[in-house]
Design an enzyme around this catalytic site. Sequence first.
Site, PDB file in Angstrom:
ATOM      1  N   LYS A  38      -9.661   2.102  -1.864  1.00 18.84           N
ATOM      2  CA  LYS A  38      -9.796   1.537  -0.508  1.00 18.84           C
ATOM      3  C   LYS A  38     -11.108   1.986   0.139  1.00 18.84           C
ATOM      4  CE  LYS A  38      -7.024   1.391   3.781  1.00 18.84           C
ATOM      5  NZ  LYS A  38      -5.829   1.987   4.422  1.00 18.84           N
TER       6      LYS A  38
ATOM      7  N   GLU B 145       0.835  -1.210   0.000  1.00 13.58           N
ATOM      8  CA  GLU B 145       0.000   0.000   0.000  1.00 13.58           C
ATOM      9  C   GLU B 145       0.875   1.268   0.000  1.00 13.58           C
ATOM     10  OE1 GLU B 145      -1.778   0.812   3.838  1.00 13.58           O
ATOM     11  OE2 GLU B 145      -3.508   1.811   2.929  1.00 13.58           O
TER      12      GLU B 145
ATOM     13  N   CYS C 149      -5.039  -3.005   3.302  1.00 15.86           N
ATOM     14  CA  CYS C 149      -4.606  -2.742   4.681  1.00 15.86           C
ATOM     15  C   CYS C 149      -5.743  -2.776   5.714  1.00 15.86           C
ATOM     16  CB  CYS C 149      -3.823  -1.424   4.714  1.00 15.86           C
ATOM     17  SG  CYS C 149      -2.751  -1.312   6.175  1.00 15.86           S
TER      18      CYS C 149
END
Length: 264
Positions: free
Chosen positions: A111, A40, A146
């Site tokens: 995300k 990421e 994440c």
Amino acid sequence: MRASLIQIAVNEDESVDSRRQRVAALVREQAGADLVVLPELWTTGAFAHEEFGREAEPLEGPTYETMAKAASDAGVWLHAGSIPERDPDGPLYNTSLVFSPSGEPVAAYRKIHRFGFDKGEAVLMGAGRDLVTVRLPGTTLGVATCYDLRFPELFRGLVDAGAETLVIPAGWPERRRAHWTLLAQARAVENQAFVLACGTAGTHAGVPQAGHSIVVDPWGEVLAEAGPDEEVLTVDFDPAKVAATREQFPALKDRVLGLEPPRR
Ligand SMILES: NC(=O)CCC(=O)C(=O)O
């Protein structure tokens, strides 16, 4: 299938452009792998909040261009981790890019769960809304980023959309390394899927990174785990193990959906 997870060290003594060129060379070195995965926000560092605005790129910016070329030079499917994306009509997003072995873009994932509560990414970036899967020869990837790892319902959505290999680029801090390992194994076991979780090494914005990228099979066994420093973690796995596990131990078929809330 051979996957190489490139656990990049993100330190402040390297410029974004030098890191981009260095990572492209590392991707090219993985020729022979089927799939290469990056972490990421490896251009800036996931905790270098002040860099997000400064280094944000349009979707088809310098990282996109460099990674498309690296994927085609190496002839690999490339999950190029995520970049701070500047949407010309909206906020910044934490956006992952996936390229085919000919360097064609095949997916972009914004995300969904932003980290930081009322600070950092949670206020500096917009939230994605769309689940993303990518069909590869032999398996379907489900992508997450994440902090998404903490939200099992997202992964159930990916499984419902056909995902068999869950790919999770991250910039996970050393402070919560135990959660990282535990959650990666939990997502693999509960979804009976492979988990390929690629983190960063190094220290940026005063936050030491956990490293310890990990590959877990659908039974929860750890197939490979990196150490704390920059490293390429290469693993061979058989995607057919997903169907075999789901057939031999068909727990996913016993899901009960739409439960009623408690009555008062
Ligand atoms: N970059 C992130 O999403 C960090 C997530 C994290 O530190 C955690 O979930 O813990």
